[in-house]
Design a protein around this motif. Structure first.
Motif, PDB file in Angstrom:
ATOM      1  N   PHE A  16      -7.764  16.923   5.614  1.00  0.00           N
ATOM      2  CA  PHE A  16      -6.790  16.249   4.772  1.00  0.00           C
ATOM      3  C   PHE A  16      -5.936  15.287   5.588  1.00  0.00           C
ATOM      4  O   PHE A  16      -4.898  14.823   5.137  1.00  0.00           O
ATOM      5  N   GLN A  17      -6.408  14.944   6.777  1.00  0.00           N
ATOM      6  CA  GLN A  17      -5.739  13.949   7.587  1.00  0.00           C
ATOM      7  C   GLN A  17      -6.018  12.564   7.006  1.00  0.00           C
ATOM      8  O   GLN A  17      -7.052  12.330   6.373  1.00  0.00           O
ATOM      9  N   ALA A  18      -5.123  11.627   7.266  1.00  0.00           N
ATOM     10  CA  ALA A  18      -5.294  10.273   6.735  1.00  0.00           C
ATOM     11  C   ALA A  18      -6.518   9.577   7.320  1.00  0.00           C
ATOM     12  O   ALA A  18      -7.210   8.837   6.625  1.00  0.00           O
ATOM     13  N   CYS A  19      -6.801   9.795   8.579  1.00  0.00           N
ATOM     14  CA  CYS A  19      -7.953   9.153   9.225  1.00  0.00           C
ATOM     15  C   CYS A  19      -8.494  10.095  10.301  1.00  0.00           C
ATOM     16  O   CYS A  19      -8.236   9.911  11.485  1.00  0.00           O
ATOM     17  N   PRO A  20      -9.268  11.101   9.917  1.00  0.00           N
ATOM     18  CA  PRO A  20      -9.709  12.107  10.886  1.00  0.00           C
ATOM     19  C   PRO A  20     -10.742  11.589  11.892  1.00  0.00           C
ATOM     20  O   PRO A  20     -10.851  12.116  12.987  1.00  0.00           O
ATOM     21  N   ILE A  21     -11.485  10.556  11.532  1.00  0.00           N
ATOM     22  CA  ILE A  21     -12.510  10.010  12.423  1.00  0.00           C
ATOM     23  C   ILE A  21     -12.092   8.593  12.795  1.00  0.00           C
ATOM     24  O   ILE A  21     -12.070   7.691  11.957  1.00  0.00           O
ATOM     25  N   LYS A  22     -11.723   8.382  14.047  1.00  0.00           N
ATOM     26  CA  LYS A  22     -11.146   7.110  14.481  1.00  0.00           C
ATOM     27  C   LYS A  22     -12.063   5.915  14.228  1.00  0.00           C
ATOM     28  O   LYS A  22     -11.596   4.816  13.980  1.00  0.00           O
ATOM     29  N   SER A  23     -13.367   6.111  14.272  1.00  0.00           N
ATOM     30  CA  SER A  23     -14.300   4.998  14.098  1.00  0.00           C
ATOM     31  C   SER A  23     -14.624   4.711  12.630  1.00  0.00           C
ATOM     32  O   SER A  23     -15.368   3.783  12.330  1.00  0.00           O
ATOM     33  N   GLU A  24     -14.051   5.494  11.718  1.00  0.00           N
ATOM     34  CA  GLU A  24     -14.311   5.328  10.281  1.00  0.00           C
ATOM     35  C   GLU A  24     -13.014   4.939   9.567  1.00  0.00           C
ATOM     36  O   GLU A  24     -11.925   5.274  10.017  1.00  0.00           O
ATOM     37  N   PRO A  25     -13.141   4.250   8.439  1.00  0.00           N
ATOM     38  CA  PRO A  25     -11.917   3.950   7.685  1.00  0.00           C
ATOM     39  C   PRO A  25     -11.280   5.227   7.145  1.00  0.00           C
ATOM     40  O   PRO A  25     -11.973   6.199   6.858  1.00  0.00           O
ATOM     41  N   GLY A  26      -9.982   5.216   7.023  1.00  0.00           N
ATOM     42  CA  GLY A  26      -9.266   6.367   6.494  1.00  0.00           C
ATOM     43  C   GLY A  26      -9.033   6.223   5.005  1.00  0.00           C
ATOM     44  O   GLY A  26      -9.535   5.303   4.352  1.00  0.00           O
ATOM     45  N   SER A  27      -8.311   7.152   4.475  1.00  0.00           N
ATOM     46  CA  SER A  27      -7.929   7.090   3.070  1.00  0.00           C
ATOM     47  C   SER A  27      -6.411   7.039   3.005  1.00  0.00           C
ATOM     48  O   SER A  27      -5.727   7.391   3.954  1.00  0.00           O
ATOM     49  N   GLY A  28      -5.907   6.598   1.900  1.00  0.00           N
ATOM     50  CA  GLY A  28      -4.454   6.504   1.783  1.00  0.00           C
ATOM     51  C   GLY A  28      -3.982   6.980   0.428  1.00  0.00           C
ATOM     52  O   GLY A  28      -4.549   6.627  -0.598  1.00  0.00           O
ATOM     53  N   LEU A  29      -2.953   7.776   0.436  1.00  0.00           N
ATOM     54  CA  LEU A  29      -2.338   8.229  -0.802  1.00  0.00           C
ATOM     55  C   LEU A  29      -1.448   7.110  -1.314  1.00  0.00           C
ATOM     56  O   LEU A  29      -0.687   6.515  -0.566  1.00  0.00           O
ATOM     57  N   HIS A  30      -1.586   6.787  -2.578  1.00  0.00           N
ATOM     58  CA  HIS A  30      -0.719   5.778  -3.172  1.00  0.00           C
ATOM     59  C   HIS A  30      -0.416   6.170  -4.608  1.00  0.00           C
ATOM     60  O   HIS A  30      -1.068   7.027  -5.180  1.00  0.00           O
ATOM     61  N   PHE A  31       0.579   5.532  -5.156  1.00  0.00           N
ATOM     62  CA  PHE A  31       1.048   5.868  -6.493  1.00  0.00           C
ATOM     63  C   PHE A  31       1.051   4.630  -7.372  1.00  0.00           C
ATOM     64  O   PHE A  31       1.366   3.542  -6.915  1.00  0.00           O
ATOM     65  N   HIS A  32       0.738   4.821  -8.626  1.00  0.00           N
ATOM     66  CA  HIS A  32       0.911   3.787  -9.642  1.00  0.00           C
ATOM     67  C   HIS A  32       2.013   4.291 -10.567  1.00  0.00           C
ATOM     68  O   HIS A  32       1.954   5.414 -11.054  1.00  0.00           O
ATOM     69  N   VAL A  33       3.020   3.474 -10.796  1.00  0.00           N
ATOM     70  CA  VAL A  33       4.158   3.895 -11.603  1.00  0.00           C
ATOM     71  C   VAL A  33       4.313   2.935 -12.773  1.00  0.00           C
ATOM     72  O   VAL A  33       4.313   1.715 -12.596  1.00  0.00           O
ATOM     73  N   HIS A  34       4.415   3.495 -13.961  1.00  0.00           N
ATOM     74  CA  HIS A  34       4.696   2.727 -15.175  1.00  0.00           C
ATOM     75  C   HIS A  34       5.915   3.360 -15.813  1.00  0.00           C
ATOM     76  O   HIS A  34       5.920   4.549 -16.103  1.00  0.00           O
ATOM     77  N   LEU A  35       6.963   2.559 -16.014  1.00  0.00           N
ATOM     78  CA  LEU A  35       8.201   3.080 -16.565  1.00  0.00           C
ATOM     79  C   LEU A  35       8.570   2.262 -17.797  1.00  0.00           C
ATOM     80  O   LEU A  35       8.590   1.033 -17.753  1.00  0.00           O
ATOM     81  N   GLU A  36       8.843   2.958 -18.913  1.00  0.00           N
ATOM     82  CA  GLU A  36       9.199   2.304 -20.167  1.00  0.00           C
ATOM     83  C   GLU A  36      10.596   2.724 -20.607  1.00  0.00           C
ATOM     84  O   GLU A  36      11.049   3.816 -20.295  1.00  0.00           O
ATOM     85  N   ASP A  37      11.228   1.853 -21.381  1.00  0.00           N
ATOM     86  CA  ASP A  37      12.497   2.226 -21.986  1.00  0.00           C
ATOM     87  C   ASP A  37      12.225   2.918 -23.325  1.00  0.00           C
ATOM     88  O   ASP A  37      11.064   3.186 -23.670  1.00  0.00           O
ATOM     89  N   ASN A  38      13.271   3.209 -24.081  1.00  0.00           N
ATOM     90  CA  ASN A  38      13.110   3.926 -25.356  1.00  0.00           C
ATOM     91  C   ASN A  38      12.314   3.149 -26.399  1.00  0.00           C
ATOM     92  O   ASN A  38      11.766   3.729 -27.324  1.00  0.00           O
ATOM     93  N   GLU A  39      12.272   1.817 -26.255  1.00  0.00           N
ATOM     94  CA  GLU A  39      11.514   0.983 -27.197  1.00  0.00           C
ATOM     95  C   GLU A  39      10.102   0.692 -26.694  1.00  0.00           C
ATOM     96  O   GLU A  39       9.419  -0.190 -27.204  1.00  0.00           O
ATOM     97  N   LYS A  40       9.671   1.403 -25.658  1.00  0.00           N
ATOM     98  CA  LYS A  40       8.322   1.278 -25.089  1.00  0.00           C
ATOM     99  C   LYS A  40       8.088  -0.046 -24.362  1.00  0.00           C
ATOM    100  O   LYS A  40       6.969  -0.498 -24.204  1.00  0.00           O
ATOM    101  N   HIS A  41       9.168  -0.686 -23.897  1.00  0.00           N
ATOM    102  CA  HIS A  41       9.033  -1.903 -23.105  1.00  0.00           C
ATOM    103  C   HIS A  41       8.850  -1.522 -21.637  1.00  0.00           C
ATOM    104  O   HIS A  41       9.598  -0.695 -21.113  1.00  0.00           O
ATOM    105  N   ASN A  42       7.891  -2.153 -20.986  1.00  0.00           N
ATOM    106  CA  ASN A  42       7.648  -1.926 -19.573  1.00  0.00           C
ATOM    107  C   ASN A  42       8.841  -2.430 -18.761  1.00  0.00           C
ATOM    108  O   ASN A  42       9.249  -3.580 -18.889  1.00  0.00           O
ATOM    109  N   LEU A  43       9.410  -1.569 -17.934  1.00  0.00           N
ATOM    110  CA  LEU A  43      10.559  -1.946 -17.115  1.00  0.00           C
ATOM    111  C   LEU A  43      10.169  -2.508 -15.749  1.00  0.00           C
ATOM    112  O   LEU A  43      10.980  -3.127 -15.078  1.00  0.00           O
ATOM    113  N   PHE A  44       8.940  -2.280 -15.354  1.00  0.00           N
ATOM    114  CA  PHE A  44       8.438  -2.788 -14.067  1.00  0.00           C
ATOM    115  C   PHE A  44       7.435  -3.893 -14.369  1.00  0.00           C
ATOM    116  O   PHE A  44       6.262  -3.636 -14.608  1.00  0.00           O
ATOM    117  N   TRP A  45       7.876  -5.124 -14.342  1.00  0.00           N
ATOM    118  CA  TRP A  45       6.997  -6.228 -14.706  1.00  0.00           C
ATOM    119  C   TRP A  45       7.118  -7.375 -13.715  1.00  0.00           C
ATOM    120  O   TRP A  45       8.051  -7.461 -12.930  1.00  0.00           O
TER     121      TRP A  45
END
Length: 85
Positions: A16-45
């Motif tokens: 579960f290391q980010a890049c356990p094999i130095k000669s190979e590409p690693g993986s990265g944890l990332h997040f996608h965030v979608h936030l709406e107000d009470n009227e369902k309008h996207n706040l992150f645009w």
């Protein structure tokens, strides 16, 4: 346990290391965030002129302001920390 058993089945090892094999590409944890107000309008645009919403900019600033204190969670071992430096 499940990951270790699956790896054994394919004659591999799990890590579960980010890049356990130095000669190979690693993986990265990332997040996608979608936030709406009470009227369902996207706040992150981004508009057609490339401008970002004030809420999105404020959120990014908040994440950046806490990054130093959060680094142990994002990079819990020396190998993952090395990817930041």
């Amino acid at each position: 346990v499940v990951a270790a058993e699956a790896a054994q089945h394919f004659h591999a090892t799990e890590s579960f290391q980010a890049c356990p094999i130095k000669s190979e590409p690693g993986s990265g944890l990332h997040f996608h965030v979608h936030l709406e107000d009470n009227e369902k309008h996207n706040l992150f645009w981004r508009d057609e002129n490339g401008r970002y919403s004030p809420s999105l900019l404020h959120s990014i600033a908040g994440v950046l302001s806490q990054l130093r204190d959060s680094l142990p969670a994002y990079a819990p071992n020396p190998e993952s920390y090395a990817r930041f430096t």
